[in-house]
Design a protein around this motif. Sequence first.
Motif, short mmCIF file in Angstrom:
data_model
loop_
_atom_site.label_atom_id
_atom_site.label_comp_id
_atom_site.label_asym_id
_atom_site.label_seq_id
_atom_site.Cartn_x
_atom_site.Cartn_y
_atom_site.Cartn_z
N ALA A 171 -9.36 -3.55 -12.89
CA ALA A 171 -8.28 -2.64 -12.66
C ALA A 171 -7.03 -3.59 -12.74
CB ALA A 171 -8.40 -2.23 -11.21
N ILE A 172 -5.68 -2.67 -12.83
CA ILE A 172 -4.38 -3.49 -12.84
C ILE A 172 -3.66 -2.79 -11.58
CG2 ILE A 172 -2.19 -3.58 -14.18
CD1 ILE A 172 -4.04 -3.41 -16.77
N PHE A 173 -3.14 -3.68 -11.02
CA PHE A 173 -2.32 -3.39 -9.71
C PHE A 173 -1.22 -3.72 -9.54
CE2 PHE A 173 -1.35 -3.39 -5.23
CZ PHE A 173 -1.95 -2.29 -4.66
N CYS A 174 -0.15 -2.65 -9.07
CA CYS A 174 1.24 -3.07 -8.69
C CYS A 174 1.81 -2.34 -7.95
CB CYS A 174 2.11 -3.05 -10.17
SG CYS A 174 2.04 -1.17 -10.94
N GLU A 175 3.01 -2.48 -7.65
CA GLU A 175 3.94 -1.39 -6.71
C GLU A 175 4.80 -0.88 -7.48
OE1 GLU A 175 5.49 -3.64 -3.16
OE2 GLU A 175 3.22 -4.33 -2.76
N SER A 176 5.31 0.36 -6.97
CA SER A 176 6.43 1.03 -7.77
C SER A 176 7.73 0.71 -7.58
CB SER A 176 6.29 2.53 -7.36
OG SER A 176 6.37 2.92 -6.08
N ILE A 177 8.00 0.58 -6.37
CA ILE A 177 9.13 -0.44 -5.82
C ILE A 177 8.50 -1.46 -4.93
CG2 ILE A 177 11.37 -0.09 -4.20
CD1 ILE A 177 11.68 2.68 -4.88
N ALA A 178 8.79 -2.62 -5.37
CA ALA A 178 7.82 -3.72 -4.79
C ALA A 178 8.64 -4.17 -3.57
CB ALA A 178 7.93 -4.88 -5.85
N ASN A 179 7.57 -4.57 -2.51
CA ASN A 179 8.14 -5.15 -1.18
C ASN A 179 7.96 -6.48 -1.33
OD1 ASN A 179 8.40 -5.68 1.43
ND2 ASN A 179 6.25 -4.68 1.89
N PRO A 180 8.89 -7.34 -0.88
CA PRO A 180 10.18 -6.96 -0.35
C PRO A 180 11.48 -6.72 -1.02
CG PRO A 180 10.08 -9.43 -0.07
CD PRO A 180 8.96 -8.98 -0.93
N GLY A 181 11.52 -7.08 -2.25
CA GLY A 181 12.83 -7.17 -3.12
C GLY A 181 13.22 -5.93 -3.50
N GLY A 182 12.52 -4.81 -3.54
CA GLY A 182 13.08 -3.36 -4.10
C GLY A 182 12.87 -3.41 -5.51
N TYR A 183 12.30 -4.38 -6.40
CA TYR A 183 12.13 -4.55 -7.66
C TYR A 183 11.24 -3.24 -8.08
CZ TYR A 183 13.07 -9.36 -6.91
OH TYR A 183 13.56 -10.78 -6.25
N ILE B 186 -3.76 0.95 -10.79
CA ILE B 186 -3.49 1.47 -9.48
C ILE B 186 -2.13 1.11 -8.91
CG2 ILE B 186 -4.28 1.19 -6.95
CD1 ILE B 186 -6.96 -0.03 -8.17
N VAL B 187 -1.56 2.15 -8.41
CA VAL B 187 0.19 1.89 -7.99
C VAL B 187 0.11 2.15 -6.51
CG1 VAL B 187 2.49 2.65 -8.37
CG2 VAL B 187 0.66 2.55 -10.36
N ASP B 188 0.78 1.11 -5.88
CA ASP B 188 1.23 1.35 -4.41
C ASP B 188 2.52 1.98 -4.52
OD1 ASP B 188 1.95 1.02 -1.90
OD2 ASP B 188 1.15 -0.83 -1.68
N ASN B 189 2.48 3.20 -4.16
CA ASN B 189 3.81 3.91 -3.93
C ASN B 189 4.30 4.17 -2.49
OD1 ASN B 189 5.58 5.21 -5.78
ND2 ASN B 189 4.77 7.36 -4.92
N THR B 190 3.85 3.28 -1.81
CA THR B 190 4.58 3.37 -0.46
C THR B 190 5.90 3.18 -0.26
OG1 THR B 190 2.22 2.10 0.56
CG2 THR B 190 4.44 2.14 1.87
N SER B 191 6.57 2.24 -0.96
CA SER B 191 8.12 2.03 -0.81
C SER B 191 8.98 3.24 -1.66
CB SER B 191 8.28 0.68 -1.20
OG SER B 191 7.99 -0.29 -0.49
N ALA B 192 8.25 3.77 -2.40
CA ALA B 192 9.13 5.06 -3.03
C ALA B 192 8.72 6.17 -2.55
CB ALA B 192 8.68 4.77 -4.72
N THR B 193 7.55 6.40 -2.30
CA THR B 193 7.01 7.82 -1.89
C THR B 193 7.05 8.58 -3.10
OG1 THR B 193 8.86 9.12 -1.15
CG2 THR B 193 8.09 7.75 0.45
N PRO C 258 14.03 8.61 -10.46
CA PRO C 258 15.34 9.36 -10.91
C PRO C 258 16.15 9.71 -9.61
CG PRO C 258 13.23 10.45 -11.17
CD PRO C 258 12.82 9.47 -10.97
N LYS C 259 15.29 9.95 -8.38
CA LYS C 259 16.40 10.15 -7.28
C LYS C 259 16.76 9.32 -6.33
CE LYS C 259 13.69 14.97 -6.85
NZ LYS C 259 12.96 15.54 -6.01
N GLY C 260 16.74 7.96 -6.90
CA GLY C 260 17.24 6.56 -6.15
C GLY C 260 16.37 5.52 -6.07
N ALA C 261 16.76 4.44 -5.82
CA ALA C 261 16.05 3.26 -5.72
C ALA C 261 15.41 2.97 -4.33
CB ALA C 261 16.88 2.06 -6.23
N GLY C 262 15.36 3.83 -3.36
CA GLY C 262 14.76 3.64 -2.33
C GLY C 262 15.85 2.95 -1.11
#
Length: 430
Positions: A152-164, A183-190, A338-342
């Motif tokens: 698997a490959i794993f990342c966050e959509s908007i990375a915690n903590p930096g908001g990347y 696999i994408v952790d979408n917690t910070s973006a929703t 597209p609706k904002g950077a979180g």
Amino acid sequence: MSETKTHGFDTLQIHAGAHPDPATGARQTPIYQSTAYVFRDADHAAALFNLQEVGYIYSRLTNPTVSVLAERIAALEGGAGAVCCSSGHAAQLLALFPLMGPGLNVVASTRLYGGTITQFSQTIKRFGWSATFVDFDDLDAVEAAVDDNTRAIFCESIANPGGYITDLDAIAAIADKVGLPLIVDNTSATPYLCRPFEHGATLVVHSTTKYLTGNGTVTGGCVVDSGTFDWSASGKFPSLSAPEPAYHGLVFHEALGSMAFTFHSIAIGLRDLGMTMNPQGAHYTLMGIETLSLRMQRHVENAERVAKWLEADPRVDFVTYAGLPSSPYFDRVPRICPKGAGGLFTFAVKGGYEACMKLVDSVEIFSHVANLGDTRSLIIHSASTTHRQLSEAQQVAAGAAPNVVRLSIGIEDADDLIADLDQALAKATA
């Protein structure tokens, strides 16, 4: 409600998965505080245990309140199915569980929540799994990190903590090329800000504790399956493509198609790992999701104002908010979010570690807590808390260097938030 593609996000966040209670007509989803459920007869019980019929057996597996939440999150993400569990960390293990085995590995971004880095670098070793951490801005390095044992490959959509913001399209192209699930952790973006399946992701995980609940009351997690990955194509995923001894040789992917991963996560994952979400927690999260779009709009508006103010302040070295034109990730926002950077980002305080510690001790409206995604604005010094277990090099790579603090911007009056940071910075840098 029968969900169709004609329903908008705001409608789905209120209605998806929910129906008036058949017994009482209750409009709000009831809290089904029940351990077990009566079978109609012996044949009904056998059919449920054989996965020949969908229904309720025991609340470690499924619960009516939790099921509504799972259906709602799946609808918001555009997935085929979802499974809710006890926390975001539980969701990550639940996502990996059908894919991994002793000697296998996952390729993960260096820009992850500190707890995830610890889970992947330390805890999963006890299962015989391992993780290779790579800068996901270096696409060649991501592809080069994949080997015959990667699953698997794993990342966050908007990375915690930096908001990347991760370039999900590019990472998904690599995952597709090497035949692995992304696999994408979408917690910070929703799903309001980012829909990873539309960018090629296979699975989405959430800490529902955060923005989905939005009020800091309960912990929870969720795994959503796109239903599009061919688990039988390579022979690398025998849990889904080979006969399952516990179900008399049932082949999940062959029998259940696009719902194979979801049913496996319930019938095997929740059954044996037991990381169950409680129904009262699911109820709180359902109520939170009803206002998700409204809250996320305000989180983004406030974050943009606070980030711009901080960037112009001479007591601040830099701000990592992707919604700022100065951010190297600014061009990704219209495409990925597209609706904002979180509402999550960090900023560096002149004066370094000690100034950061004074800052978090001086705020009055911001709460100094180890959480994010609350209606309340939150602050934390990641290097001394959430990322404390990491080396300084790992902290810097994760965006949690000793001279930065993380902000989770809430939905209060932005002028009040700016005033609070102003007075706290004055004390921290005096």
